[in-house]
Design an enzyme around this catalytic site. Structure first.
Site, PDB file in Angstrom:
ATOM      1  N   CYS B  94       0.836  -1.363   0.063  1.00  0.00           N
ATOM      2  CA  CYS B  94      -0.223  -0.099   0.135  1.00  0.00           C
ATOM      3  C   CYS B  94       0.799   1.327   0.081  1.00  0.00           C
ATOM      4  CB  CYS B  94      -0.949  -0.078   1.119  1.00  0.00           C
ATOM      5  SG  CYS B  94      -2.518   0.944   0.685  1.00  0.00           S
ATOM      6  N   ARG B 128     -11.724   6.011  -4.011  1.00  0.00           N
ATOM      7  CA  ARG B 128     -11.129   5.024  -3.171  1.00  0.00           C
ATOM      8  C   ARG B 128     -11.681   3.705  -3.759  1.00  0.00           C
ATOM      9  NH1 ARG B 128      -8.021   6.548   1.021  1.00  0.00           N
ATOM     10  NH2 ARG B 128      -7.505   4.867   2.106  1.00  0.00           N
ATOM     11  N   HIS B 192      -3.754  -5.757   1.351  1.00  0.00           N
ATOM     12  CA  HIS B 192      -3.551  -6.440   2.526  1.00  0.00           C
ATOM     13  C   HIS B 192      -4.453  -7.438   2.947  1.00  0.00           C
ATOM     14  CE1 HIS B 192      -5.906  -2.882   4.712  1.00  0.00           C
ATOM     15  NE2 HIS B 192      -5.728  -2.661   3.314  1.00  0.00           N
TER      16      HIS B 192
END
Lengths: 406, 238
Positions: B94, B128, B192
């Site tokens: 990330c 997002r 993740h």
């Protein structure tokens, strides 16, 4: 008039929702009211002494404790005591108690700036800030910055803030008047760095300061000292709460600092705080098939860390239940931020929709575990008492199984 | 392997650690143990020097401001760059992944210089990307499908010096149908979940880059990870 119409229609919708068995009806009523009247919240808050409570963990319990303490005034208090903490829930709570001169409202962290503008609060309570449901919540440094911006230029508002949480303290420092409380901070993984300049903080016990800029822990006037509170005059009082754990003692100290703003002494408030035994089903002792269960709710790594402080010592077995529905956050990565080694020496049952995530996590920490199908499967495997720790919707499911204990 | 343990260096957990990043370190340690490789985990905070003699470096996610600070400090420190230049393995997730590139987006989206360990450039996207992600790995790496969770607003462009780690089956990743990037022994991803928990083969790839061929793991030691993986692959495919 418009507020009354909106709350009347909203109230009717709330009753319908309760009759239909969908929750306690407060949210739908508020939602319809706000749709009819967007300024409903400020209309309903006008003329009242409003206390807003926010932070990642402890909102519902602290709201309950402040409400209990304010009882010393002998006047009605409006409160969203069941955790409906967005604008709809706030409007519903105020609408249901139209004549209450006081309101204690828990507020979702993200909505705080908006709710401050709408309600012109007398007191804003900041408990703590840590990683929580990051798939839908704002990132916490950003959140702290928004809080900080919201506190500037609100006259007559007092912030009661935990000085031991650097992000919270930094946000609160922009307010014109602040009561600083040393409420402690067990979870530190989100506050190793200076909120002002980003340098690695120097920490010594609860104290902290930045080595590179002027940011530092403010001088506190209230302190949680083990099982005692030290009040703003420096006097120590045994807390002796019915609610368990360090986190609840911290919440109680904050509540005592808040009610002092309204002239209520520790001696007046503490007996009332001690009468709080469970909060929206949390910490409740229930009997299931002859075994005593205790229900604990925790939703994020900091919350689980504090919850482990409350569970019985080994060999009392524990049920861990985790879901990843919308209100829980869809991302279960946070399970890896929790250290489970304190659970060694007891039977650990894992359940919930994401029990395999828990299984892999516990395996990595070398904790033996058993997969179970729901709470009763665990109950049937033990004799004697059982602790139950669940995140949000997993907790609600267990409560439903047990028949909505409160 | 004899002599000193495998050194796993967790870079700046005080700045670059969000949801579950510790999990990648825990899994790497566990997988190494199962392969019979002794390890030493070393956490390096942002006020410390990054050692240049580590074997595998891990970097996690972070918000904009910590990411900018981490980039500035890592560029000034030079330890990670020196380690990568001498062949150490780097695994970043990330915000850490973006940092590996030549540039990444600042608070207002303006380009800021990264570490230049991967030929990628990142900026801020329109919206997002949040949710489960599935991706098929570059066949050259010989890994099974990746499962994870992404939560970022980054868009990453790969230059000719980097290869895509995978192609997305579900989710956004880099934003162009690919996910992650690698070159030599430097590998980054938006996943993740944490990534290595749900993809033990990716953990093994990193270990094998550091120590060579690995001893097989007993099936019972992989059973829970296999079940979790199966569940997540099935859930994300629907």
């Amino acid at each position: 008039m418009r507020a009354r119409l909106a709350t009347t229609v909203g109230g009717a919708a709330g009753r319908l929702s309760r009759l239909a068995g969908r929750g306690d009806g407060s949210v739908i009523g508020g939602r319809i009211g706000l749709w009819l009247e967007p300024d409903l919240l400020s209309m309903l808050a006008a003329g009242r002494q409003v206390i807003l409570v926010t932070g990642t963990n402890g909102k519902t319990t602290t709201t309950r404790l402040i409400t209990a303490g304010l009882g010393a005034l002998g006047q009605a208090v409006a409160s969203n005591g069941f955790g409906a903490n967005m604008e709809e829930g706030l409007a519903a709570a105020l609408g249901q108690a139209p004549n209450a001169p006081y309101a204690v409202l828990e507020v979702d962290e993200k909505y705080l700036p908006r709710v401050i503008r709408a309600t012109a609060p007398r007191v804003v309570v900041l408990l703590n800030l840590s990683r929580d449901q990051m798939d839908r919540a704002a990132e916490i440094w950003l959140l702290a910055r928004r809080w900080r911006d919201a506190f500037g230029g609100v006259p007559g508002m007092r912030v009661v803030a935990n000085a031991d949480d650097p992000l919270v303290a930094w946000a609160a420092a922009s307010a014109a008047s602040v009561t600083w409380v040393s409420a402690g901070q067990r979870w530190r993984e989100d506050s190793w760095c200076c909120p002002q300049c980003g340098s690695h903080l120097r920490r010594d016990g609860d104290d902290w300061r930045c080595g590179e800029c002027s940011c530092a822990r403010p001088r506190v006037s209230w302190v949680l000292d083990g099982g005692k509170v030290i009040d703003s005059a420096g006097r120590a009082h045994e807390l002796d709460l019915a609610l368990p754990g360090r986190a609840n003692r911290a919440n109680a100290v904050v509540a005592l600092a808040v009610v002092e703003v309204f002239g209520i002494t520790v001696a007046q408030a503490l007996p009332r705080l001690r009468e709080v035994t469970s909060v929206a089903g949390r910490y409740t002792q229930v009997e299931r098939r002859g075994r005593p269960l205790r229900l604990l709710l925790a939703k994020n790594p900091a919350g689980w860390l504090e919850a482990f402080d409350v569970v019985d010592p080994p060999p009392t077995p524990i049920v861990l239940a985790v879901n990843a529905q919308e209100p829980d956050g869809r991302d279960t990565s946070w399970l890896w931020d929790v250290d489970y080694r304190v659970l060694r020496g007891r039977r650990v049952f894992v359940t919930g929709e994401r029990r395999l995530d828990l299984a892999v996590r516990l395996e990595a920490d070398g904790i033996g575990f058993e997969l179970v199908d729901g709470i009763d499967d665990a109950v049937d495997r033990v004799e004697g008492r059982l602790d139950v720790l669940a995140n949000y919707t997993a907790f609600q499911q267990i409560r439903a199984t047990l028949g909505r204990v409160s | 392997m004899t002599g000193r343990p495998l050194r796993l260096v967790w870079v700046y957990p005080d700045l670059l650690s969000t949801y579950g990043d510790r999990g990648n370190l825990i899994v790497l340690e566990r997988r190494a143990r199962l392969h019979g490789i002794p390890t030493q985990a070393i956490g390096v905070n942002s006020d410390q020097r990054v050692p240049s003699d580590g074997d595998i470096y891990l970097m996690g996610g972070g918000e904009d401001l910590p990411q900018i600070l981490a980039a500035r400090r890592l560029r000034a420190d030079g330890g990670l760059r020196a380690a990568a230049a001498s062949g150490a393995v780097v695994f970043a997730v990330c915000a850490g992944y973006q940092l590996l590139g030549t540039e990444f987006g600042g608070v207002e989206g303006q380009p800021l210089p990264g570490l230049g360990l991967l030929d990628i450039r990142s900026g801020r996207g329109e919206q997002r990307s949040v949710g489960e992600i599935l991706a098929d790995v570059d066949p050259a790496l010989g890994l099974p499908r990746l499962t994870g969770f992404e939560n970022h607003q980054g868009v990453t462009h790969l230059g000719p010096g980097a290869r895509p780690l995978s192609r997305t089956v579900r989710g956004v990743g880099n934003g162009d149908g690919t996910e992650g990037a690698y070159a030599g022994r430097v590998l980054g991803t938006y996943l993740h979940g944490p990534a290595l928990v749900r993809n033990p083969a990716l953990a093994d790839l990193l270990l094998s880059w550091a120590v060579g061929p690995l001893r097989p793991v007993a099936p019972q030691d992989e059973e829970w990870a296999r079940r979790l993986r199966g569940e997540r692959l099935a859930a994300a495919a629907t």
